[in-house]
Design a protein around this motif. Structure first.
Motif, PDB file in Angstrom:
ATOM      1  N   GLY A 103       0.724  -1.135  -0.005  1.00 13.94           N
ATOM      2  CA  GLY A 103      -0.023  -0.179   0.618  1.00 13.94           C
ATOM      3  C   GLY A 103       0.940   1.252  -0.324  1.00 13.94           C
ATOM      4  O   GLY A 103       0.307   2.182   0.270  1.00 13.94           O
ATOM      5  N   VAL A 104       2.295   1.427  -0.877  1.00 12.62           N
ATOM      6  CA  VAL A 104       2.755   2.330  -0.421  1.00 12.62           C
ATOM      7  C   VAL A 104       1.749   3.341  -1.975  1.00 12.62           C
ATOM      8  O   VAL A 104       2.423   2.733  -2.767  1.00 12.62           O
ATOM      9  CB  VAL A 104       4.715   2.334  -0.642  1.00 12.62           C
ATOM     10  CG1 VAL A 104       5.649   3.427  -0.947  1.00 12.62           C
ATOM     11  CG2 VAL A 104       4.677   0.767   0.491  1.00 12.62           C
ATOM     12  N   VAL A 105       1.961   4.636  -1.227  1.00 13.21           N
ATOM     13  CA  VAL A 105       1.730   5.301  -2.674  1.00 13.21           C
ATOM     14  C   VAL A 105       3.213   6.788  -3.033  1.00 13.21           C
ATOM     15  O   VAL A 105       2.577   6.806  -3.270  1.00 13.21           O
ATOM     16  CB  VAL A 105      -0.122   5.617  -2.593  1.00 13.21           C
ATOM     17  CG1 VAL A 105      -0.575   4.574  -2.282  1.00 13.21           C
ATOM     18  CG2 VAL A 105       0.303   6.849  -1.271  1.00 13.21           C
ATOM     19  N   ALA A 106       3.396   7.261  -2.270  1.00 12.39           N
ATOM     20  CA  ALA A 106       4.578   8.032  -1.971  1.00 12.39           C
ATOM     21  C   ALA A 106       5.782   8.238  -2.955  1.00 12.39           C
ATOM     22  O   ALA A 106       6.291   6.928  -3.146  1.00 12.39           O
ATOM     23  CB  ALA A 106       5.226   8.264  -0.670  1.00 12.39           C
ATOM     24  N   GLY A 107       5.979   9.592  -3.658  1.00 14.12           N
ATOM     25  CA  GLY A 107       6.579   9.517  -4.219  1.00 14.12           C
ATOM     26  C   GLY A 107       6.651   8.115  -5.874  1.00 14.12           C
ATOM     27  O   GLY A 107       5.765   7.864  -6.102  1.00 14.12           O
ATOM     28  N   ASN A 108       7.184   9.267  -6.650  1.00 14.38           N
ATOM     29  CA  ASN A 108       7.446   8.118  -8.376  1.00 14.38           C
ATOM     30  C   ASN A 108       8.597   6.788  -8.078  1.00 14.38           C
ATOM     31  O   ASN A 108       9.457   6.972  -7.369  1.00 14.38           O
ATOM     32  CB  ASN A 108       8.450   9.270  -8.965  1.00 14.38           C
ATOM     33  CG  ASN A 108       8.126   8.424 -10.875  1.00 14.38           C
ATOM     34  OD1 ASN A 108       8.596   7.003 -10.361  1.00 14.38           O
ATOM     35  ND2 ASN A 108       7.227   9.208 -11.376  1.00 14.38           N
ATOM     36  N   PRO A 109       7.353   5.663  -8.470  1.00 14.12           N
ATOM     37  CA  PRO A 109       8.154   4.886  -7.994  1.00 14.12           C
ATOM     38  C   PRO A 109       9.783   4.399  -9.191  1.00 14.12           C
ATOM     39  O   PRO A 109      10.376   3.808  -8.690  1.00 14.12           O
ATOM     40  CB  PRO A 109       7.878   3.184  -8.812  1.00 14.12           C
ATOM     41  CG  PRO A 109       6.245   3.891  -8.653  1.00 14.12           C
ATOM     42  CD  PRO A 109       6.238   4.997  -8.959  1.00 14.12           C
ATOM     43  N   VAL A 151       3.711  12.438   1.071  1.00 16.04           N
ATOM     44  CA  VAL A 151       2.501  12.595   0.916  1.00 16.04           C
ATOM     45  C   VAL A 151       1.584  12.549   1.885  1.00 16.04           C
ATOM     46  O   VAL A 151       0.660  13.529   2.453  1.00 16.04           O
ATOM     47  CB  VAL A 151       1.687  12.075   0.030  1.00 16.04           C
ATOM     48  CG1 VAL A 151       0.783  13.108  -0.362  1.00 16.04           C
ATOM     49  CG2 VAL A 151       3.298  12.488  -1.466  1.00 16.04           C
ATOM     50  N   GLU A 152       1.073  11.095   2.682  1.00 12.85           N
ATOM     51  CA  GLU A 152       0.211  10.977   4.037  1.00 12.85           C
ATOM     52  C   GLU A 152       0.732  11.378   4.533  1.00 12.85           C
ATOM     53  O   GLU A 152      -0.435  11.935   5.456  1.00 12.85           O
ATOM     54  CB  GLU A 152       0.303   9.587   4.049  1.00 12.85           C
ATOM     55  CG  GLU A 152      -0.802   8.611   4.945  1.00 12.85           C
ATOM     56  CD  GLU A 152      -2.186   9.742   4.408  1.00 12.85           C
ATOM     57  OE1 GLU A 152      -3.224   9.687   5.216  1.00 12.85           O
ATOM     58  OE2 GLU A 152      -2.486   9.428   3.276  1.00 12.85           O
ATOM     59  N   GLU A 295      15.052  12.014   2.427  1.00  9.21           N
ATOM     60  CA  GLU A 295      15.630  11.819   3.608  1.00  9.21           C
ATOM     61  C   GLU A 295      16.701  12.986   3.527  1.00  9.21           C
ATOM     62  O   GLU A 295      16.902  13.240   4.590  1.00  9.21           O
ATOM     63  CB  GLU A 295      16.287  10.464   4.161  1.00  9.21           C
ATOM     64  CG  GLU A 295      17.395  10.505   2.724  1.00  9.21           C
ATOM     65  CD  GLU A 295      17.466   9.764   2.059  1.00  9.21           C
ATOM     66  OE1 GLU A 295      18.935   9.236   1.131  1.00  9.21           O
ATOM     67  OE2 GLU A 295      16.382   9.580   1.349  1.00  9.21           O
ATOM     68  N   GLU A 296      16.871  13.593   2.616  1.00  8.57           N
ATOM     69  CA  GLU A 296      17.268  14.938   2.767  1.00  8.57           C
ATOM     70  C   GLU A 296      16.958  15.986   2.743  1.00  8.57           C
ATOM     71  O   GLU A 296      16.773  17.690   2.757  1.00  8.57           O
ATOM     72  CB  GLU A 296      18.447  15.251   1.515  1.00  8.57           C
ATOM     73  CG  GLU A 296      19.669  14.458   1.428  1.00  8.57           C
ATOM     74  CD  GLU A 296      20.060  14.352  -0.106  1.00  8.57           C
ATOM     75  OE1 GLU A 296      19.333  15.047  -1.282  1.00  8.57           O
ATOM     76  OE2 GLU A 296      20.950  13.429  -0.372  1.00  8.57           O
ATOM     77  N   LEU A 297      15.219  15.903   2.385  1.00  6.00           N
ATOM     78  CA  LEU A 297      14.296  16.778   2.683  1.00  6.00           C
ATOM     79  C   LEU A 297      14.429  17.457   4.593  1.00  6.00           C
ATOM     80  O   LEU A 297      14.802  16.589   5.118  1.00  6.00           O
ATOM     81  CB  LEU A 297      13.004  16.553   2.436  1.00  6.00           C
ATOM     82  CG  LEU A 297      13.328  16.456   0.953  1.00  6.00           C
ATOM     83  CD1 LEU A 297      11.715  15.897   0.724  1.00  6.00           C
ATOM     84  CD2 LEU A 297      13.265  17.334  -0.197  1.00  6.00           C
ATOM     85  N   PRO A 298      13.837  18.692   4.818  1.00 11.08           N
ATOM     86  CA  PRO A 298      12.962  19.570   5.603  1.00 11.08           C
ATOM     87  C   PRO A 298      12.494  18.174   6.357  1.00 11.08           C
ATOM     88  O   PRO A 298      11.778  17.765   5.306  1.00 11.08           O
ATOM     89  CB  PRO A 298      13.168  19.893   6.526  1.00 11.08           C
ATOM     90  CG  PRO A 298      13.014  20.893   4.755  1.00 11.08           C
ATOM     91  CD  PRO A 298      13.822  20.055   4.149  1.00 11.08           C
ATOM     92  N   THR A 299      11.925  17.722   7.755  1.00  6.56           N
ATOM     93  CA  THR A 299      10.444  17.155   8.178  1.00  6.56           C
ATOM     94  C   THR A 299       9.317  17.795   7.899  1.00  6.56           C
ATOM     95  O   THR A 299       9.665  19.382   7.260  1.00  6.56           O
ATOM     96  CB  THR A 299      10.917  16.922   9.849  1.00  6.56           C
ATOM     97  OG1 THR A 299      10.405  18.400  10.265  1.00  6.56           O
ATOM     98  CG2 THR A 299      11.891  16.444  10.236  1.00  6.56           C
ATOM     99  N   VAL A 300       8.616  17.378   7.533  1.00  7.55           N
ATOM    100  CA  VAL A 300       6.946  17.592   7.440  1.00  7.55           C
ATOM    101  C   VAL A 300       6.770  19.334   7.835  1.00  7.55           C
ATOM    102  O   VAL A 300       6.254  19.496   6.752  1.00  7.55           O
ATOM    103  CB  VAL A 300       5.804  16.328   7.288  1.00  7.55           C
ATOM    104  CG1 VAL A 300       4.450  17.194   7.124  1.00  7.55           C
ATOM    105  CG2 VAL A 300       6.084  15.244   5.844  1.00  7.55           C
TER     106      VAL A 300
END
Length: 464
Positions: A103-109, A151-152, A295-300
């Motif tokens: 059920g993973v939907v985040a990110g482009n595969p 995204v979730e 992982e290089e992005l800031p937290t949500v």
């Protein structure tokens, strides 16, 4: 497998060499290929160039156009990698299956898994008996490495009513401050300062071939000319791009001036509005979906807090070097003339000549050019005419794609410190838009070739 015959008269496009070599590899590469059999753009970007061609180790293959000897060498490299690429394709199919099962939907595969699949192919070859378990472990590892940057997680963070109310209040205050800045500086010292900025922009675009010795870019950043043009956009100031044709916003907004951003609740890649018309959710949705190293992005929470301020900043960007790059991109965009209809004064720099000459060599552009001067209606039912219209307004696709790239850098805290790095982005976006248009023309031609012939109904008047 025999090698496709390579022309020997003069340089060949590296992209075309890769395309032809890829098509000669045969079946088994469908997960990495488009409907027509060509490698996907991300296949070339993430697998073929960095992992097969490796231009850093083979400088002769780093150019966009290759002499016959280097073209043959590149062709051989791709063909020799056929078993490895086929194994990569099989691993990618397994990882997508494991992704759906979890059920993973985040990110482009493709962004997330292409290079991991190549690594698995190098280590294991074709997937072994326990490959499904291995694929599941990789999918879980990649998902968890995002540290909640999904995204979730964004949706859950913005579902809190109190947090949404605070963000809406912040946006209202930030936008009001923007309105004051636009009144004070939008057209301001206006004419003189804009004239200086325009001259420096032309100087920078003229120095793109040897950017290291050009001070114009640094001068624009130091003087805040990116913010100046951003305020001009807020004020709806005409003439700042050196031509009266395109709108002031260059397609960054569908409205006369950008609207106040809202928090938003959801997003879909199929219905995203123009960049400056997007909600906070939509802006960060694009970042989270397109980032292969979340992982290089800031937290949500950090992403949201920073985006609230960024969305109210000139051009929707905080870093001044990125704003200046957006200005240079706008000046480049309004002078793009792929159809060769007559270069406007704003398009007579070295940068314009380099990009326009590249576009005009495209066979898809040559066909579109013939269509624009043909007195007959489009015989193809409008499919190619629509693509020809895109070439009459190339600035729209260019500035939108450029803004997304610059916004992503702004989110990651990656400024463009000199003209060389800025030009690499500007030229890269031009190539990306050109390749996208080429792919769309090929798709349209393929659809037309596969369509059944039209049936002509008898008129009842007999043959004339």
């Amino acid at each position: 497998m025999s090698s496709p015959r390579q022309p020997t008269e003069g340089p060949r496009s590296r992209a075309m060499v890769i395309d032809r070599a890829w098509r000669a590899l045969g079946p088994g590469l469908e997960p990495l290929s488009g409907p027509g059999g060509a490698p996907l753009t991300r296949t070339v970007k993430l697998i073929v160039l960095p992992l097969v061609v490796r231009p850093a180790l083979r400088p002769g293959l780093a150019a966009d156009f290759l002499v016959p000897e280097e073209a043959a060498r590149l062709d051989a490299l791709v063909r020799e990698s056929a078993p490895l690429l086929a194994a990569t394709a099989r691993w990618f199919t397994l990882l997508k299956k494991a992704r759906r099962a979890r059920g993973v939907v985040a990110g482009n595969p493709q962004d997330l898994y292409f290079q991991r699949c190549f690594e698995l192919a190098v280590e294991y070859g074709v997937p072994p008996a326990d490959a499904e378990d291995m694929a599941g472990a990789v999918v879980t590892e990649v998902a968890e490495s995002g540290g909640g940057r999904t995204v979730e997680a964004l949706r859950e963070h913005l579902a809190d009513v109190g947090r949404r109310d605070r963000l809406e209040a912040e946006l209202a205050v930030g936008w009001q401050a923007r309105a004051g800045a636009a009144r004070e500086g939008g057209t301001g010292a206006p004419a003189t300062e804009v004239t200086v900025a325009v001259a420096l922009a032309a100087e920078a675009l003229d120095a793109c071939a040897a950017p290291d010795g050009a001070p114009a870019y640094t001068a624009m950043v130091d003087a805040g000319h990116g913010g100046l043009f951003g305020r001009a956009l807020w004020a709806g100031t005409h003439g700042v791009w050196g031509t009266e044709g395109p709108p002031v916003s260059l397609g960054l907004t569908a409205l006369p001036v950008p609207p106040r951003p809202e928090v938003g609740r959801g997003a879909s890649t199929a219905t995203l509005p123009a960049p400056l018309d997007r909600t906070l959710f939509e802006r960060l949705f694009v970042v989270l979906q397109s980032s292969s190293r979340r992982e290089e992005l800031p937290t949500v929470p950090e992403l949201v807090a920073r985006e609230a301020g960024r969305s109210c900043a000139p051009l929707g960007l905080r870093d001044e070097s990125l704003r200046v790059a957006a200005v240079l991109g706008g000046r480049l965009a309004v002078g793009l003339d792929p159809l060769g209809t007559g270069t406007p004064p704003a398009g007579r720099t070295t940068a314009h000549r380099a990009v326009n000459s590249r576009w005009r060599r495209e066979t898809s552009v040559l066909r579109a050019r013939r269509m624009t001067v043909s007195p007959r209606p489009d015989p193809d039912g409008g499919a190619l005419e629509s693509l020809a219209r895109d070439l009459r307004t190339p600035w729209a696709a260019y500035t939108r794609r450029l803004w997304v790239r610059l916004h992503g850098r702004d989110v990651r805290g990656a400024p463009l410190t000199d003209l060389a790095s800025a030009w690499a982005v500007l030229d890269g976006v031009a190539r990306s838009v050109m390749m996208d248009h080429r792919a769309r023309v090929r798709s349209a031609l393929r659809a037309l070739a596969e369509a059944p012939p039209a049936v002509v109904e008898p008129s009842g008047q007999g043959d004339v």
